[in-house]
Design a protein around this motif. Structure first.
Motif, PDB file in Angstrom:
ATOM      1  N   PRO A   1       0.790  -1.233   0.000  1.00  0.00           N
ATOM      2  CA  PRO A   1       0.000   0.000   0.000  1.00  0.00           C
ATOM      3  C   PRO A   1       0.825   1.288   0.000  1.00  0.00           C
ATOM      4  O   PRO A   1       0.470   2.242  -0.699  1.00  0.00           O
ATOM      5  CB  PRO A   1      -0.831  -0.116   1.282  1.00  0.00           C
ATOM      6  N   SER A   2       1.914   1.325   0.772  1.00  0.00           N
ATOM      7  CA  SER A   2       2.697   2.565   0.843  1.00  0.00           C
ATOM      8  C   SER A   2       3.902   2.548  -0.082  1.00  0.00           C
ATOM      9  O   SER A   2       4.131   3.504  -0.832  1.00  0.00           O
ATOM     10  CB  SER A   2       3.141   2.838   2.285  1.00  0.00           C
ATOM     11  N   ASN A   3       4.699   1.473  -0.056  1.00  0.00           N
ATOM     12  CA  ASN A   3       5.914   1.421  -0.878  1.00  0.00           C
ATOM     13  C   ASN A   3       5.623   1.440  -2.367  1.00  0.00           C
ATOM     14  O   ASN A   3       6.429   1.949  -3.160  1.00  0.00           O
ATOM     15  CB  ASN A   3       6.726   0.170  -0.549  1.00  0.00           C
ATOM     16  N   ASP A   4       4.491   0.868  -2.762  1.00  0.00           N
ATOM     17  CA  ASP A   4       4.142   0.775  -4.181  1.00  0.00           C
ATOM     18  C   ASP A   4       3.065   1.782  -4.580  1.00  0.00           C
ATOM     19  O   ASP A   4       3.279   2.611  -5.459  1.00  0.00           O
ATOM     20  CB  ASP A   4       3.648  -0.640  -4.513  1.00  0.00           C
ATOM     21  N   ILE A   5       1.910   1.691  -3.951  1.00  0.00           N
ATOM     22  CA  ILE A   5       0.746   2.452  -4.407  1.00  0.00           C
ATOM     23  C   ILE A   5       0.835   3.929  -4.027  1.00  0.00           C
ATOM     24  O   ILE A   5       0.798   4.813  -4.888  1.00  0.00           O
ATOM     25  CB  ILE A   5      -0.558   1.825  -3.866  1.00  0.00           C
ATOM     26  N   GLU A   6       0.960   4.218  -2.765  1.00  0.00           N
ATOM     27  CA  GLU A   6       1.042   5.613  -2.328  1.00  0.00           C
ATOM     28  C   GLU A   6       2.242   6.310  -2.956  1.00  0.00           C
ATOM     29  O   GLU A   6       2.142   7.452  -3.431  1.00  0.00           O
ATOM     30  CB  GLU A   6       1.124   5.674  -0.802  1.00  0.00           C
ATOM     31  N   ALA A   7       3.375   5.609  -2.987  1.00  0.00           N
ATOM     32  CA  ALA A   7       4.602   6.217  -3.517  1.00  0.00           C
ATOM     33  C   ALA A   7       4.487   6.548  -5.001  1.00  0.00           C
ATOM     34  O   ALA A   7       4.938   7.609  -5.446  1.00  0.00           O
ATOM     35  CB  ALA A   7       5.780   5.283  -3.272  1.00  0.00           C
TER      36      ALA A   7
END
Length: 221
Positions: free
Chosen positions: A173-179
């Protein structure tokens, strides 16, 4: 206009859970010094300590040897992992067919993965997918890792596209999508039962073949 799709590796193209389970079972079978422990117990504890790949295996093996009082050198097990994991790599269902489709659509393809260069290179080669990608960025080789925006911008620049003309596909969720959203890319979250759903994502898929539908319905490829 959609011009490029960039992928994460572990948990997105590589079925890491199945690959890891296959490797650990095979390693257990080959090391008699582990056989005072039940295979199921050893495999389960390895997976718990591994924390879905976010703990490097030196610490995992040291903990296992201490807990199970195994008469083994943790470095020997680690070396075996580094060299042997590639022999158990399994891609998610529909991976090759999906990549073939994207190449037929003249999509520029890239990959960004955190991890050690040699290890990840071996795994990508084991999946036999290297030739699909114009750009493959591995964090150790690049000296930068997700979620740093620079590694996403580096990938799109090397592909010769703008962030807004590209999609990033990943499971974290954070390392891929949010980033990726933060640098102006669109995103596809590949659902992971062990991760919380990201607050924002352009699309969500369960299976890789669903990417084909997204591309076909984009209307601007």
């Amino acid at each position: 206009m959609l011009k490029a799709i960039i992928f994460d590796l572990d948990g997105t193209l590589l079925d890491r859970d199945r690959s890891l389970n296959n490797f650990v079972e095979h390693q257990y079978d080959r090391y008699d010094a582990l056989h005072h422990v039940k295979k199921e117990e050893f495999v389960q504890r390895f997976i718990e300590l591994d924390k879905r790949g976010y703990v490097w295996k030196d610490r995992v093996y040291q903990s296992l040897i201490n807990e199970f009082e195994a008469k083994l050198d943790w470095q020997d097990l680690l070396d075996d992992y580094i060299e042997g994991f590639q022999n158990h790599c399994v891609g998610f269902s529909g991976m090759v067919e999906m990549l073939d489709f994207l190449k037929e659509k003249n999509m520029k393809l890239g990959m960004i993965t955190n991890g050690y260069e040699r290890f990840q290179d071996n795994n990508i080669k084991a999946l036999n997918i290297s030739d699909y990608f114009e750009v493959i960025l591995i964090s150790e080789r690049e000296g930068i890792r997700k979620p740093d925006p620079e590694i996403f911008l580096r990938a799109v620049n090397l592909l010769g596209v703008k962030p807004e003309d590209s999609i990033y596909v990943g499971d974290h969720p954070s390392n891929d999508i949010e980033a990726s959203l933060n640098v102006g890319m669109r995103s596809i979250w590949k659902e992971d039962d062990f991760q919380n759903k990201p607050l924002n994502t352009t699309w969500t898929i369960r299976e890789l073949h669903e990417i084909r539908v997204i591309v076909e319905n984009s209307g601007d490829t």
